[in-house]
Design an enzyme around this catalytic site. Structure first.
Site, PDB file in Angstrom:
ATOM      1  N   LYS A  15     -49.297  22.302  17.907  1.00 36.12           N
ATOM      2  CA  LYS A  15     -49.654  21.537  16.701  1.00 36.12           C
ATOM      3  C   LYS A  15     -49.675  20.024  16.964  1.00 36.12           C
ATOM      4  CE  LYS A  15     -46.230  22.032  14.115  1.00 36.12           C
ATOM      5  NZ  LYS A  15     -45.549  20.779  14.450  1.00 36.12           N
ATOM      6  N   LYS A  41     -37.890  17.375  15.926  1.00 36.67           N
ATOM      7  CA  LYS A  41     -37.928  17.191  17.394  1.00 36.67           C
ATOM      8  C   LYS A  41     -38.450  15.789  17.757  1.00 36.67           C
ATOM      9  CE  LYS A  41     -40.306  20.329  19.867  1.00 36.67           C
ATOM     10  NZ  LYS A  41     -41.381  20.626  19.060  1.00 36.67           N
ATOM     11  N   ASP A 128     -42.663  26.501  10.433  1.00 37.01           N
ATOM     12  CA  ASP A 128     -41.926  27.768  10.479  1.00 37.01           C
ATOM     13  C   ASP A 128     -41.250  28.053   9.148  1.00 37.01           C
ATOM     14  OD1 ASP A 128     -41.936  26.562  13.306  1.00 37.01           O
ATOM     15  OD2 ASP A 128     -41.535  28.691  13.640  1.00 37.01           O
TER      16      ASP A 128
END
Ligand code: SF4
Length: 289
Positions: A15, A41, A128
């Site tokens: 992504k 992240k 997610d």
């Protein structure tokens, strides 16, 4: 008018690499672009800048959350092709809310009047868990884009993202621009999903090793093409996506599939693979036999 995009997809699907290359493609089309990484992240913009830039949340903590002490240059970094880069960062592991971090990021950028300067703002968001927190960028977006591969898990995540778009579209002028297939040498499962949940497919990128390498090198495909013109064809995939977005497509409000229905649909695909269709030539061969 600023075109605001929110790119979602399952973690590890490519992504951020896709986002960086779309941002660059938009910049190559003459647009002033800001990419905002909303993944804890905080490596969304690495491919554009070649290093991990300080996050907004770290900067805010350093300044004791005194917004008035923060300048645009403290949090906005210049990336390849002039794309401006911001990393929201994440809450401390095991504590805090990722959505709160996204909210603080938008608040700070608005206080800095940073939003008004850009033709395109692209949020790169983890897909997610599309909870209220990680769905926050959809509040600001004109279009959502979903990056997926031809696999069960990524399409399952895509369906959750589609459900979030449907939910947000009740109160926001948000549309799903479509799916982007990444690392997809075969697209049969994507096709099956799109048959069940109609939505545009903007582009299908095959499995290209150089895209993975670009991520590790911290360079977009456009930058790599400068020394290796044979990669030009890869850039064309991203330019095609950029052109479609700049044309302001109609997009859709998706009718996501129910979890159980989708599970059956996707697992049936694996358990009962259909025999490849016979071509006319095959049929003739059989007749000759
Ligand atoms: S809203 Fe989402 S990001 Fe925030 S704490 Fe809950 S699960 Fe985490």
């Amino acid at each position: 008018m600023t075109l605001t995009l929110a790119v979602y997809g399952k973690g590890g699907i490519g992504k951020s690499t896709t986002s960086c290359n779309i941002s660059t493609a938009l910049a190559k089309r003459g647009k002033k672009v800001l990419q905002i990484g909303c993944d804890p992240k905080h490596d969304s913009t690495f491919t554009l800048t070649g290093f991990l830039i300080p996050t907004i949340i770290d900067t805010l903590q350093e300044k004791d959350f005194h917004y008035e002490d923060i300048w645009p240059e403290d949090v906005i970094y210049k990336g390849y092709a002039g794309v401006d880069c911001v990393e929201a960062g994440g809450p401390p592991a095991g504590a805090g809310c990722g959505g709160y971090v996204v909210g603080e990021t938008v608040k700070l950028l608005k206080e800095l009047n940073a939003f008004d300067e850009y033709d395109v703002i692209l949020f790169d968001v983890l897909g997610d868990v599309v909870c209220g927190g990680f769905a926050a960028p959809l509040n600001y977006a004109d279009y959502c884009l979903i990056v997926t591969d031809n696999g069960f898990d990524a399409l399952f995540a895509a369906n959750r993202i589609a459900a979030s778009v449907r939910e947000k579209a009740r109160t926001h002028p948000l549309r799903l621009a479509g799916l982007i297939g990444n690392r997809t040498s075969k697209r049969d499962l994507i096709d099956k999903y799109v048959e069940a949940v109609p939505m545009p497919v903007l582009e299908i990128l095959p499995l290209i090793e150089d895209i993975r390498v670009s991520r590790v090198k911290g360079k977009t495909l456009f930058e790599m093409t400068e020394s290796d013109p044979s990669l030009d064809y890869v850039c064309n995939y991203y330019l095609n996506i950029a052109d479609q977005l700049l044309a302001m497509p109609e997009g859709v409000i998706p009718n996501d599939a129910q979890d159980r229905e989708l599970f059956t649909l996707l697992s049936d695909f694996y358990l009962n693979p259909q025999a490849p269709k016979q071509t006319e030539e095959d049929e003739l061969d059989l007749m000759m036999v």
